[in-house]
Design an enzyme around this catalytic site. Structure first.
Site, PDB file in Angstrom:
ATOM      1  N   ASP A   1      46.163  33.900  32.349  1.00 18.03           N
ATOM      2  CA  ASP A   1      47.568  33.634  32.697  1.00 18.03           C
ATOM      3  C   ASP A   1      47.836  32.173  32.359  1.00 18.03           C
ATOM      4  O   ASP A   1      48.118  31.839  31.214  1.00 18.03           O
ATOM      5  CB  ASP A   1      47.753  33.962  34.180  1.00 18.03           C
ATOM      6  CG  ASP A   1      49.199  34.040  34.613  1.00 18.03           C
ATOM      7  OD1 ASP A   1      50.039  33.455  33.920  1.00 18.03           O
ATOM      8  OD2 ASP A   1      49.496  34.671  35.646  1.00 18.03           O
TER       9      ASP A   1
ATOM     10  N   ASP B   1      45.412  43.443  40.496  1.00 19.51           N
ATOM     11  CA  ASP B   1      45.928  43.868  41.801  1.00 19.51           C
ATOM     12  C   ASP B   1      47.246  43.206  42.169  1.00 19.51           C
ATOM     13  O   ASP B   1      47.660  42.200  41.586  1.00 19.51           O
ATOM     14  CB  ASP B   1      44.913  43.511  42.903  1.00 19.51           C
ATOM     15  CG  ASP B   1      44.887  42.010  43.209  1.00 19.51           C
ATOM     16  OD1 ASP B   1      44.786  41.215  42.253  1.00 19.51           O
ATOM     17  OD2 ASP B   1      44.988  41.631  44.383  1.00 19.51           O
TER      18      ASP B   1
ATOM     19  N   ASP C   1      39.773  39.706  33.032  1.00 17.96           N
ATOM     20  CA  ASP C   1      40.804  40.724  32.879  1.00 17.96           C
ATOM     21  C   ASP C   1      42.082  40.134  32.291  1.00 17.96           C
ATOM     22  O   ASP C   1      42.713  40.740  31.437  1.00 17.96           O
ATOM     23  CB  ASP C   1      41.106  41.422  34.224  1.00 17.96           C
ATOM     24  CG  ASP C   1      41.391  40.440  35.345  1.00 17.96           C
ATOM     25  OD1 ASP C   1      40.972  39.274  35.234  1.00 17.96           O
ATOM     26  OD2 ASP C   1      42.020  40.830  36.340  1.00 17.96           O
TER      27      ASP C   1
ATOM     28  N   PHE D   1      55.227  41.430  36.262  1.00 21.60           N
ATOM     29  CA  PHE D   1      54.247  41.636  37.325  1.00 21.60           C
ATOM     30  C   PHE D   1      53.456  42.894  37.005  1.00 21.60           C
ATOM     31  O   PHE D   1      53.884  44.009  37.309  1.00 21.60           O
ATOM     32  CB  PHE D   1      54.937  41.753  38.686  1.00 21.60           C
ATOM     33  CG  PHE D   1      54.030  41.360  39.816  1.00 21.60           C
ATOM     34  CD1 PHE D   1      52.720  41.828  39.867  1.00 21.60           C
ATOM     35  CD2 PHE D   1      54.473  40.503  40.808  1.00 21.60           C
ATOM     36  CE1 PHE D   1      51.862  41.456  40.886  1.00 21.60           C
ATOM     37  CE2 PHE D   1      53.627  40.118  41.843  1.00 21.60           C
ATOM     38  CZ  PHE D   1      52.314  40.594  41.875  1.00 21.60           C
TER      39      PHE D   1
ATOM     40  N   LYS E   1      48.599  36.764  29.031  1.00 20.48           N
ATOM     41  CA  LYS E   1      50.013  36.847  29.408  1.00 20.48           C
ATOM     42  C   LYS E   1      50.798  35.847  28.565  1.00 20.48           C
ATOM     43  O   LYS E   1      50.451  34.662  28.512  1.00 20.48           O
ATOM     44  CB  LYS E   1      50.167  36.514  30.896  1.00 20.48           C
ATOM     45  CG  LYS E   1      51.417  37.089  31.494  1.00 20.48           C
ATOM     46  CD  LYS E   1      51.444  36.886  32.990  1.00 20.48           C
ATOM     47  CE  LYS E   1      51.643  38.202  33.713  1.00 20.48           C
ATOM     48  NZ  LYS E   1      51.951  38.008  35.130  1.00 20.48           N
TER      49      LYS E   1
ATOM     50  N   LYS F   1      37.424  39.511  41.088  1.00 21.81           N
ATOM     51  CA  LYS F   1      37.171  40.928  41.075  1.00 21.81           C
ATOM     52  C   LYS F   1      37.847  41.628  39.900  1.00 21.81           C
ATOM     53  O   LYS F   1      37.465  42.721  39.497  1.00 21.81           O
ATOM     54  CB  LYS F   1      37.738  41.564  42.371  1.00 21.81           C
ATOM     55  CG  LYS F   1      37.190  41.033  43.648  1.00 21.81           C
ATOM     56  CD  LYS F   1      38.029  41.596  44.812  1.00 21.81           C
ATOM     57  CE  LYS F   1      37.651  40.912  46.088  1.00 21.81           C
ATOM     58  NZ  LYS F   1      38.624  41.230  47.163  1.00 21.81           N
ATOM     59  N   GLY F   2      38.896  40.988  39.391  1.00 19.41           N
ATOM     60  CA  GLY F   2      39.765  41.662  38.409  1.00 19.41           C
ATOM     61  C   GLY F   2      39.046  42.232  37.205  1.00 19.41           C
ATOM     62  O   GLY F   2      39.457  43.257  36.656  1.00 19.41           O
TER      63      GLY F   2
HETATM   64  C1  PRP Z   1      43.276  36.465  38.338  1.00 20.97           C
HETATM   65  C2  PRP Z   1      42.555  36.910  37.067  1.00 20.97           C
HETATM   66  C3  PRP Z   1      42.041  35.618  36.506  1.00 20.97           C
HETATM   67  C4  PRP Z   1      43.092  34.609  36.935  1.00 20.97           C
HETATM   68  C5  PRP Z   1      44.000  34.322  35.795  1.00 20.97           C
HETATM   69  O1  PRP Z   1      42.331  36.376  39.347  1.00 20.97           O
HETATM   70  O2  PRP Z   1      41.508  37.821  37.345  1.00 20.97           O
HETATM   71  O3  PRP Z   1      40.789  35.269  37.057  1.00 20.97           O
HETATM   72  O4  PRP Z   1      43.828  35.190  38.015  1.00 20.97           O
HETATM   73  O5  PRP Z   1      44.941  33.354  36.151  1.00 20.97           O
HETATM   74  P1  PRP Z   1      44.988  31.890  35.491  1.00 20.97           P
HETATM   75  O6  PRP Z   1      44.778  32.066  33.998  1.00 20.97           O
HETATM   76  O7  PRP Z   1      46.389  31.441  35.821  1.00 20.97           O
HETATM   77  O8  PRP Z   1      43.950  31.052  36.124  1.00 20.97           O
HETATM   78  P2  PRP Z   1      42.700  36.274  40.899  1.00 20.97           P
HETATM   79  O9  PRP Z   1      42.598  34.838  41.331  1.00 20.97           O
HETATM   80  O10 PRP Z   1      43.987  36.976  41.159  1.00 20.97           O
HETATM   81  O11 PRP Z   1      41.483  37.048  41.576  1.00 20.97           O
HETATM   82  P3  PRP Z   1      40.963  38.550  41.346  1.00 20.97           P
HETATM   83  O12 PRP Z   1      40.327  38.605  39.986  1.00 20.97           O
HETATM   84  O13 PRP Z   1      39.973  38.749  42.449  1.00 20.97           O
HETATM   85  O14 PRP Z   1      42.160  39.468  41.458  1.00 20.97           O
END
Ligand code: PRP
Length: 184
Positions: free
Chosen positions: A106, A163, A103, A156, A134, A46-47
């Protein structure tokens, strides 16, 4: 522009004005690179919804949009890079120029999985546009995005789609969450 800071936010990392400038620049870069093409933008729910809504209006070439939702297998498994598709694309991507919209990058494991999954469907090209990367000391993300909005410190952060427990996605800026909010 002065912004009313949410009481759970410690500091602003990127203001609405910063975000607007970043999105405009990325829109120009993407529009230039995809001149004469008709990319399919794939937003990762969703991000990425907030970034997607902004960046698609900054792209001037013809484009289409589709959505994917992925989730990692439970707590702590994320680091293994095992990702499950919760919602797949409606569109066939064979022969298409695909641009994944995220978005935040990480560890890069989500995008590493997605790019391999989409590449297996024989698109013409797959690239990544991520609003944020990040910066984690001593760690290199598992994928290299073609378009990066900004690098952010390993804090954070929430807002602009990001979120904490499904909250704060609607903040119009990127801010650092106060530790007492998640240390409760
Ligand atoms: C978050 C973000 C990325 C992912 C990045 O999604 O939107 O998709 O984490 O992390 P990574 O590079 O360590 O894989 P999340 O799983 O929190 O879901 P969301 O988008 O619904 O918040």
């Amino acid at each position: 522009m002065a912004e009313e800071l949410h009481p759970d936010i410690e500091s602003i990392v990127l203001s609405e004005e910063d975000i607007h400038g970043i999105v405009s620049r990325l829109g120009e870069e993407i529009s230039r690179d995809y001149e004469g093409k008709n990319p399919l933008c794939v937003a990762v729910l969703k991000g990425a919804v907030v970034f997607t809504a902004d960046i698609m209006r900054a792209i001037t070439v013809p484009m289409a949009i589709d959505f994917m939702a992925v989730s990692s297998y439970g707590e702590g498994v994320k680091s293994s890079g095992v990702v499950r598709i919760v919602k797949d694309l409606d569109t066939k991507i064979e022969g298409r120029d695909v641009l994944i919209l995220e978005d935040i990058l990480d560890s890069g494991l989500t995008l590493n999985y997605l790019i391999r999954n989409l590449q297996a469907r024989n698109p013409k090209s797959v690239r990544i546009a991520t609003f944020l990367v990040k910066d984690i000391e001593g760690k290199k993300p598992a994928v290299a995005p073609s378009y990066v909005g900004a690098h952010v410190p390993d804090a954070f952060i929430v807002g602009y789609g990001l979120d904490y427990a499904e909250r704060y996605r609607n903040l119009p800026y990127i801010g650092v969450l106060k530790p007492e909010v998640y240390e409760k």
